[in-house]
Design an enzyme around this catalytic site. Structure first.
Site: not given
Length: 590
Positions: A122, A411, A429, A476, A496-497
């Site tokens: 991340r 993403t 993403t 998420s 998809g958020g």
């Protein structure tokens, strides 16, 4: 022995799994959205069949990437080898979704060690970030796209180090060879797909704001590139050649890092705070997998800074108290239970889940007694009228306020199983479609910092997912590996958020409870309830449930729910793979 999957179509490897026939349950090819912001893209829905293989398999969001990864696995490469190739190609042919200017999470099963683990790639906030990063001169939160577009939203990218650190540990093929397919495509050109062209068209005003993105995504007349255009990216090819030769050092300590920092900090209308020190101090973190039981399975995924595994597991932990198999997939009551469980889980998510390297989190979020208590709130046949965060066990509780971040869908997701028994589930993403809309060295830079809450406190209480120097924004993303009797049974995930959590949960319940094969489980209409409103997939069979869900007490909204699910199920005899018909991804295997 894992059961054979009911209804699986036994097909040999073929690229003809994509066909143009529309299917009755599918999303309309050009749905309207009720969102104030357009979704990342809308693509024509195509019928796809489950694919079977015995030795290896992979699924990803673009045929060019899947073909390149297939070649790696075919010549004996590992799942991680193939991931490097797939991701570098995706960064070229699907720049609206992911790339080396972004980050990601991997859930990985190491067959040799019989060990399941996760890797956190991340992005991180600049070390000079302040709580006021997304506040205006009057102390008010910026509008979302005022924060996104430009340098302010760019975090330290993690994808290159994620690929390199995993390859060093699990790779078999030479690092430099894995970049060849992407370099060749970038040098000789690739064909702009319908989905990429639609994404450019939707985002043309933002993409035209900066010279680098405008010259790349627009033609000589300043118009968005059309489907079928042959697009060459010599800058990206050059970048990949440098990384292929000199490794991650070239990205984090060389000219590439200097160029990114210069791009982010020199943009006039919305400069950012990224520095060379942020690149020099960035680390990929191996974290313990988060697993929770569901029926006879263990659902395993990525823990904080992702909320994916915890929230999916909370939903399933509540749903498990109901007989979902007998209710069936077409039951409004079944979806009421799923919807209310999701709302309860999202309430906890907003209050408690963030980067636990920076903030404390209750240890009791997945305790069976706590989830049973939360499940008691769900009354079959009647939607909850009010939802609040629960009070899980917590040794040293901290008063916190609810998160206020905005997550929009973009993403990509990759699933890979190699012939050695290793399994990889990766979600990566650049956050929003085309990230910050800034490019450097031929690739898009992320806007990951806008996954933080713009407001740091509410009513005097801190928000867990607030901006802090070096912190990783909550995600998420929910790359998942389902275990059965200690061995991988299923690998799945989606873009998809914050809807990712609902997409993955739907697919797990559809397969594990309703016995749909992996392709049918992916195909099944999406229905998502995060914050009270029940979103149902426009143009799909889910629309028939609208009146029933309203009778149960829900506010219902028909909208585009453009998942990009990919999954593999493992039996003793073979692997079975599925790709989401809502996007252009495919499955290949041998």
């Amino acid at each position: 022995m894992p059961p054979k999957i009911k209804g699986t179509t036994m097909t040999k490897l073929t690229l003809s799994i994509i066909c143009t026939a529309m299917v009755s349950w599918a999303v309309n090819a050009n749905p309207q959205t009720s969102d104030s912001v357009a979704p990342e893209s809308t693509t024509q829905v195509t019928e796809k069949q489950a694919v079977t293989a015995k030795e290896f398999m992979l699924a990803a969001a673009h045929p060019d990437a899947v073909k390149a990864g297939y070649d790696v696995l075919k010549r004996g490469g590992t799942a991680v080898d193939a991931m490097v190739t797939v991701q570098t190609v995706l960064g070229l042919v699907e720049p609206q979704s992911s790339g080396i200017g972004g980050g990601g999470f991997v859930v990985y099963y190491d067959a040799t060690a019989d060990h399941l683990t996760t890797f956190d790639g991340r992005e991180t906030a600049p070390l000079s970030a302040t709580p006021e990063l997304f506040l205006d001169d009057h102390g008010q939160p910026l509008k979302f796209f005022d924060a996104v577009v430009g340098g302010r939203s760019v975090a330290t990218p993690g994808t290159v180090m994620l690929m390199a650190s995993m390859h060093e540990r699990y790779g078999k093929e030479a690092w430099s060879e894995l970049f060849a397919p992407a370099i060749e495509l970038a040098s000789n050109g690739f064909v702009v797909s319908q989905r990429m062209a639609a994404s450019i068209e939707r985002d043309k005003s933002y993409l035209s704001r900066y010279p680098a993105t405008k010259s790349y995504f627009m033609d000589e007349n300043g118009d968005p590139l059309k489907e079928g255009h042959l697009l060459i990216n010599t800058a990206y090819a050059k970048t990949l050649k440098v990384i292929a030769t000199d490794g991650q050092e070239a990205f984090y300590h060389g000219q590439i890092a200097k160029d990114i920092v210069n791009t982010v900090t020199s943009v006039k209308d919305n400069p950012g705070k990224l520095s060379l020190n942020d690149f020099a101090t960035y680390k990929v973190v191996e974290r313990d997998v988060v697993c929770s039981p569901y029926r006879q399975f263990d659902i395993c995924g990525m823990g904080p800074p992702s909320s994916g595994a915890l929230t999916v597991s909370q939903i399933l932990g509540m749903v498990e108290h109901f007989n979902m198999a007998s209710l069936g997939p077409k039951s409004a009551e079944a979806w009421q239970i799923i919807g209310d469980a999701s709302r309860l889980a999202f309430a906890d998510r907003g209050r408690y889940i963030a980067d636990t390297d920076y903030v404390p989190m209750p240890q009791g979020l997945l305790e069976k007694s706590y989830l049973a208590q939360r499940a008691e709130l769900i009354k079959s046949g009647q939607a909850l009228t009010q939802v609040e965060p629960g009070k899980p066990s917590w040794d040293k509780p901290v008063e916190q306020a609810d998160d206020q971040s905005i997550e929009l869908p973009s993403t990509t997701h990759i699933v890979i199983a190699d012939k050695y028994g290793n399994v990889l589930s990766m979600t990566s993403t650049v956050e929003n479609g085309f990230g910050s809309r800034l490019m450097s060295n031929g690739f898009i830079l992320n806007n990951e910092l806008t996954d933080f809450s713009f407001v740091t406190h509410q009513d005097g209480y801190p928000i867990a997912n607030r901006v802090e120097p070096g912190k990783r924004p909550r995600s998420s993303m929910a790359p998942t590996i389902v275990m059965k009797a200690g061995k991988p049974y299923m690998a799945v995930g989606s873009p998809g958020g914050s809807q990712i959590i609902g997409y993955v949960t739907k697919t797990l319940i559809a397969h594990l409870d309703w016995q749909l094969n992996i392709q049918d489980a992916i195909d099944y209409p999406n229905m998502v309830n995060r914050f009270g409103q029940f979103d149902i997939e426009q143009g799909s069979a889910a629309e028939t449930m609208e009146s029933e869900l309203k009778k149960l007490g829900f506010d219902v909204n028909k909208r585009d729910l453009n998942s990009g699910l990919h999954g593999i199920v493992f039996t003793d005899e073979y692997m079975i793979g599925g790709a989401d018909p809502r996007r252009e991804g495919i499955v290949m295997g041998d």
